[in-house]
Design a protein around this motif. Structure first.
Motif, PDB file in Angstrom:
ATOM      1  N   GLY A  56       0.794  -1.215   0.000  1.00 16.09           N
ATOM      2  CA  GLY A  56       0.000   0.000   0.000  1.00 16.09           C
ATOM      3  C   GLY A  56       0.829   1.268   0.000  1.00 16.09           C
ATOM      4  O   GLY A  56       0.297   2.360   0.110  1.00 16.09           O
ATOM      5  N   ILE A  57       2.130   1.129  -0.132  1.00 21.20           N
ATOM      6  CA  ILE A  57       3.011   2.288  -0.106  1.00 21.20           C
ATOM      7  C   ILE A  57       3.639   2.461  -1.490  1.00 21.20           C
ATOM      8  O   ILE A  57       4.311   1.557  -1.988  1.00 21.20           O
ATOM      9  N   LEU A  58       3.407   3.614  -2.094  1.00 25.14           N
ATOM     10  CA  LEU A  58       3.982   3.879  -3.397  1.00 25.14           C
ATOM     11  C   LEU A  58       5.461   4.191  -3.229  1.00 25.14           C
ATOM     12  O   LEU A  58       5.847   4.968  -2.366  1.00 25.14           O
ATOM     13  N   GLY A  59       6.282   3.579  -4.050  1.00 29.09           N
ATOM     14  CA  GLY A  59       7.720   3.751  -3.949  1.00 29.09           C
ATOM     15  C   GLY A  59       8.166   5.174  -4.218  1.00 29.09           C
ATOM     16  O   GLY A  59       7.522   5.920  -4.961  1.00 29.09           O
ATOM     17  N   THR A  60       9.290   5.512  -3.600  1.00 26.65           N
ATOM     18  CA  THR A  60       9.851   6.840  -3.782  1.00 26.65           C
ATOM     19  C   THR A  60      11.267   6.789  -4.360  1.00 26.65           C
ATOM     20  O   THR A  60      11.856   7.825  -4.603  1.00 26.65           O
ATOM     21  N   LEU A  91       0.514  -0.536 -12.311  1.00 26.01           N
ATOM     22  CA  LEU A  91       1.893  -0.838 -11.954  1.00 26.01           C
ATOM     23  C   LEU A  91       2.588   0.486 -11.642  1.00 26.01           C
ATOM     24  O   LEU A  91       2.860   1.283 -12.542  1.00 26.01           O
ATOM     25  N   TYR A  92       2.820   0.711 -10.358  1.00 21.25           N
ATOM     26  CA  TYR A  92       3.458   1.953  -9.931  1.00 21.25           C
ATOM     27  C   TYR A  92       4.964   1.796  -9.912  1.00 21.25           C
ATOM     28  O   TYR A  92       5.483   0.732  -9.613  1.00 21.25           O
ATOM     29  N   ASN A 135       4.086   5.567 -14.105  1.00 18.27           N
ATOM     30  CA  ASN A 135       3.138   4.518 -13.728  1.00 18.27           C
ATOM     31  C   ASN A 135       2.463   3.969 -14.977  1.00 18.27           C
ATOM     32  O   ASN A 135       2.204   4.710 -15.925  1.00 18.27           O
ATOM     33  N   GLY A 136       2.184   2.673 -14.980  1.00 22.25           N
ATOM     34  CA  GLY A 136       1.583   2.040 -16.151  1.00 22.25           C
ATOM     35  C   GLY A 136       0.259   1.382 -15.834  1.00 22.25           C
ATOM     36  O   GLY A 136       0.020   0.920 -14.721  1.00 22.25           O
ATOM     37  N   ILE A 173       1.618  -2.718  -6.840  1.00 23.53           N
ATOM     38  CA  ILE A 173       0.632  -3.198  -7.814  1.00 23.53           C
ATOM     39  C   ILE A 173      -0.744  -3.086  -7.173  1.00 23.53           C
ATOM     40  O   ILE A 173      -0.963  -3.569  -6.063  1.00 23.53           O
ATOM     41  N   ILE A 174      -1.654  -2.453  -7.883  1.00 20.17           N
ATOM     42  CA  ILE A 174      -3.051  -2.377  -7.449  1.00 20.17           C
ATOM     43  C   ILE A 174      -3.885  -3.105  -8.494  1.00 20.17           C
ATOM     44  O   ILE A 174      -3.758  -2.835  -9.695  1.00 20.17           O
TER      45      ILE A 174
END
Length: 191
Positions: A56-60, A91-92, A135-136, A173-174
């Motif tokens: 649940g954490i978007l990468g930085t 796909l973040y 992001n894709g 990934i969501i």
């Protein structure tokens, strides 16, 4: 605390996606995932934890994003918390000085033993140094998987463009879809 953040992040993401018209579905939780033929954390000086793709954490940056070496034929097997029809996968990656985020163009999706090559839809998010959105979107609504219920999704065959086309990067990934089967439950007979 991480699970609470995960649910909050997914709720915010759904609002953003709905407003953007990307999806009217809801996030389907990923209960676990396995990586086959993937390089260990530390490869290429990229470090990530065992639950990087579904925390649940978007990468930085490179410390919380998985680096995929495409020639390894890496497979990411997502085990969903429940059976659902899948609309799309997001796909973040991350925005930073690295040109690998945003260079992924295609991925093979396997559901219920059937595989289909999917070209990532228009990216979104900020544009990275590669000139691509970082992001894709893997849109399955017009694919053979559009109404197929599943609880397992395999991603493989990652393809990228640019100077570092042998690499792809995913931080989160969501999975968006629908768990409503809309099958009427028969009423019990009354006599």
């Amino acid at each position: 605390m991480r699970k609470i953040f995960s649910y909050i992040a997914q709720a915010i993401l759904l609002i953003v996606l709905s407003v953007a018209g990307i999806s009217s579905a809801h996030a389907i939780p990923i209960s676990s995932y396995d990586v086959i033929n993937g390089r260990a954390s530390g490869f290429g000086n990229w470090h990530y934890g065992s639950n990087t793709l579904d925390d649940g954490i978007l990468g930085t940056g490179t410390n919380d994003t998985m680096l995929i070496y495409n020639p390894d034929a890496t497979q990411i097997i997502l085990q969903l918390a429940q059976t659902a029809t899948i609309d799309n996968l997001v796909l973040y990656s991350f925005l930073g000085p690295n040109v690998i985020p945003g260079n992924m163009t295609d991925v093979t999706v396997t559901i219920n033993g059937n595989s289909n090559r999917i070209h990532l839809g228009p990216g979104y998010g900020q544009v990275g140094p590669s000139g691509q959105n970082v992001n894709g979107l893997v849109d399955l609504t017009s694919s053979p998987f559009s109404n197929l219920a599943t609880d397992t999704i395999t991603l493989s065959g990652f393809t990228s463009i640019g100077n570092f086309s042998s690499y792809s990067a995913i931080s989160e990934i969501i999975v968006n879809g629908n768990t409503d089967n809309n099958t009427p439950v028969p009423e019990p007979c009354t006599f």
